[in-house]
Design an enzyme around this catalytic site. Structure first.
Site, PDB file in Angstrom:
ATOM      1  N   LYS A  54      39.289  40.880  39.954  1.00  0.00           N
ATOM      2  CA  LYS A  54      39.672  42.287  39.386  1.00  0.00           C
ATOM      3  C   LYS A  54      41.134  42.140  38.954  1.00  0.00           C
ATOM      4  O   LYS A  54      41.676  42.811  37.836  1.00  0.00           O
ATOM      5  CB  LYS A  54      39.661  43.313  40.672  1.00  0.00           C
ATOM      6  N   GLN A  98      39.236  46.960  49.273  1.00  0.00           N
ATOM      7  CA  GLN A  98      38.052  46.204  49.119  1.00  0.00           C
ATOM      8  C   GLN A  98      37.309  46.152  50.408  1.00  0.00           C
ATOM      9  O   GLN A  98      37.863  45.993  51.578  1.00  0.00           O
ATOM     10  CB  GLN A  98      38.611  44.551  48.827  1.00  0.00           C
ATOM     11  N   ASP A 121      37.605  53.880  42.665  1.00  0.00           N
ATOM     12  CA  ASP A 121      36.014  53.216  43.101  1.00  0.00           C
ATOM     13  C   ASP A 121      34.966  54.288  43.372  1.00  0.00           C
ATOM     14  O   ASP A 121      33.905  53.986  43.622  1.00  0.00           O
ATOM     15  CB  ASP A 121      36.318  52.598  44.389  1.00  0.00           C
TER      16      ASP A 121
END
Ligand code: NDP
Length: 294
Positions: A54, A98, A121
């Protein structure tokens, strides 16, 4: 009939170039550089790999990344304290925690602490709640489901009025992709491990989205001729002839399915590369919103 391939590698490169152009424009016109903060707790090698990927893709398009790493024994307070710090930092437009985090951390509580406007997200319960409601708009849509819809749109696949079957009901993929298809006026069926007759249900699908995590489970005979097949699954299977000793396959038996489907995504090179492209796009959107441009 051989299906047309939906090329996620090429599509994600096109999107990445579009994002790069817009990032440059934002900097030139308004002096704003979009920023993405990543929060990694512990040493999980797969998570480390995903975070590095990312950050690398951010750098490619000119998005600044802020990498934060906490020890595996970090406390709930430490993780949530870091999120609070990032919420308050105006240079950070998106916060990515994450997952999975170590077991002692309450993930739901951490995700709920992310500022709604930085939830790139799309996992904040309010964003998911809005996604599940008619006439409400989430600030951000989860990246893998958004990537599936983007592929359908870029290949000119009509969604409205179509029969869509989603295999899988996870919070990350199955459920949100089904909600997105519903918003786009598909008639949806969501299947899971207790669904009675998967092959017959799949055969009804004009659009079939497979997100079960079972290698090549969906057979060619499960597919309606001409259907659009989006394979989200990423599964390792042993392959002594491969350099690493394994290869990646999807949830769909690709070679069989491509003879019957109208369109199909390969694995790898289908949905996978779209996920990070959608994350970059969400971060850019957030920076534009912070600047009052949208
Ligand atoms: P989960 O394990 O969270 O969910 C799997 C879903 O599939 C569950 O709803 C489960 O049903 C259902 N399921 C499992 N086995 C069967 C079966 N035999 N028959 C019918 N339904 C079944 O997985 P994820 O949603 O997180 O991921 C799915 C796949 O997508 C994985 O291969 C993953 O690697 C991949 N993935 C790819 C991404 C990308 O960027 N391309 C991103 C995220 C995931 P039940 O709810 O009843 O248990």
């Amino acid at each position: 009939m051989t299906a047309q391939l939906i090329d996620g590698d090429a599509t994600s490169k096109t999107i990445q170039q579009e994002i790069q152009d817009q990032v440059e424009q934002l900097r030139a016109d308004h002096g704003i550089v979009p920023g993405l903060a990543t929060v990694l707790v512990g040493e999980d090698p797969a998570s480390q790999f995903y975070v590095r990927s990312k950050q690398k893709r951010c750098a490619e398009v000119g998005i600044r990344s802020f990498g934060h790493k906490l020890d595996a024994d970090a406390t709930q307070e430490e993780v949530e304290g870091l999120v609070a710090e990032l919420n308050a930092n105006p240079e950070v437009h998106g916060i990515l925690v994450q997952l999975p985090m170590p077991r002692h951390i309450d993930e739901e509580s951490v995700l709920a602490k992310i500022s709604l406007g930085k939830d790139v997200d799309g996992f904040h319960p309010v964003n998911i709640g809005r996604l599940a409601m008619k006439g409400r708009e989430p600030m951000f849509v989860p990246c893998t489901p958004a990537g599936c819809i983007e592929l359908l749109d870029r290949y000119g696949v009509e969604i409205g009025g179509k029969e869509a079957v989603v295999l899988g009901r996870s919070n990350i993929v199955g459920l949100p992709v089904a909600m997105l298809l519903l918003h786009r006026n598909a008639t949806i069926t969501i299947c899971h491990s207790r669904t009675a007759d998967l092959p017959a249900t799949c055969r009804r699908a004009d659009i079939l989205i497979a997100a079960v995590g079972r290698p090549e489970m969906v057979k060619g005979s499960w597919i309606k001729p001409g259907a659009v097949v989006i394979d989200v699954g990423i599964n390792r299977v042993d392959d002594p002839s491969a350099k690493r000793g394994y290869r990646l396959v999807g949830d769909v038996a690709f070679e069989e399915a491509r003879e019957i489907a109208g369109y199909i995504t390969p694995v790898p090179g289908g949905v996978g590369p779209m996920t990070i492209a959608m994350l970059l796009n969400n971060t850019l959107t957030s920076a534009k919103r912070a600047a009052g441009l949208i």
